[in-house]
Design an enzyme around this catalytic site. Sequence first.
Site, short mmCIF file in Angstrom:
data_model
loop_
_atom_site.label_atom_id
_atom_site.label_comp_id
_atom_site.label_asym_id
_atom_site.label_seq_id
_atom_site.Cartn_x
_atom_site.Cartn_y
_atom_site.Cartn_z
N SER A 15 33.99 34.98 32.40
CA SER A 15 35.19 34.26 32.84
C SER A 15 35.25 34.31 34.37
CB SER A 15 36.44 34.86 32.21
OG SER A 15 36.51 36.24 32.45
N GLU A 17 37.80 33.61 37.89
CA GLU A 17 39.18 33.46 38.37
C GLU A 17 39.22 32.59 39.63
OE1 GLU A 17 41.61 37.04 38.13
OE2 GLU A 17 42.26 36.64 40.18
N ASP A 109 51.83 40.88 42.69
CA ASP A 109 51.78 41.46 44.04
C ASP A 109 52.94 40.93 44.85
OD1 ASP A 109 49.46 42.97 43.84
OD2 ASP A 109 48.17 41.23 44.23
N PHE A 217 40.88 44.26 50.75
CA PHE A 217 41.21 44.17 49.31
C PHE A 217 41.21 45.55 48.65
CE2 PHE A 217 39.44 39.55 48.68
CZ PHE A 217 40.55 39.05 49.33
N HIS A 267 34.56 39.44 34.23
CA HIS A 267 35.56 38.53 34.80
C HIS A 267 35.32 38.51 36.31
CE1 HIS A 267 39.41 36.36 35.00
NE2 HIS A 267 39.72 37.12 36.03
#
Length: 286
Positions: A15, A17, A109, A217, A267
């Site tokens: 998958s 994003e 967030d 990040f 993912h």
Amino acid sequence: MKIADLYARPGLTLSVEFFPPKTDKGEENLFSEITAIKRLNPAFCSVTYGAGGSTREKTVDLVDRIRRDCDLEAMCHLTVIGQSKDEARSVLKKLGQRGIENVLALGGDPPQGTEWKPHPDGFHYAVDLVREAKAQGDFSVAVAGFPEVHPRAESRASDLQYLKKKVDAGACVIITQLFYDNDPFYRFVEDVRKLGVSVPIVPGVLPILSAPQVRRFTALCGAKLPAALEKELSKVEEDDGAAVRVGIEYATRQCAALIKFGVPGLHFFSLNKSCSLQAICKNLGL
Ligand code: FAD
């Protein structure tokens, strides 16, 4: 198709994003990246909900457009933060009306530089959204898991208990926060299983695109950069092209180990770019 059914199929479930671009040009670029990513045969993609709930309409519209125009299943992220219960309910209603069956229910967030605080008339935790989605419609609901512990968690044990609550409320898949050290992920899977949670646990993988960006990040989400990777990054501090190559090599080794461990899927946090994903999948023979 529901993600619960996609993960029930044999083999590795890929998958990818995406985030909703801010401009029409960005959206055009995204659709050409999706065309490239589709050649990798992902089972589905997901679309983020902007920090503080800032992309509500855009996220739903993008999920809708991907499903219609790209013949690719798409899951809609939905967050607690930045919206009242009624607003969250109306988004779920809209998803149902548009035939969108998959939701990633999240705390969310806060906008950059602000503290997390719930909306005065909103839900408090992701588990509330899971309950709401299950009560409102026939959704397949995924939730987030944190192998290196969520930064606001009272303790690792409580974080795992709250994760179990999300699954008990009806979540069918756990997708993890990004990480670069697989060992905490392996321990996380082991400990989640000890709690009797049996749903698929899918690692979130972010192929590095720039050294300062990955430092930012990882600092935000509390993921550690292993010393060997940190050493590689320090050599490509101002050279994003070289950082991308480091990222491809690292993610290839990381994913190969995860596949050997037996993960049900991968993912990828694509940041709307296909290039690294194509190289990693080619290296892995996927
Ligand atoms: P929760 O499950 O609500 O947990 C948040 C914190 O509260 C944890 O510390 C937990 O231990 C604690 N907690 C949970 N329940 C309780 C309780 N009953 N009592 C006390 N404490 C409790 N953010 C966005 O804004 N948009 C996105 O699109 C987005 N996509 C993401 C995709 C993935 C795969 C992942 C892993 C994260 C994503 N995030 C996104 C980030 C995520 O929303 C934040 O990390 C958020 O702070 C935590 O979300 P959660 O769903 O785990 O929240």
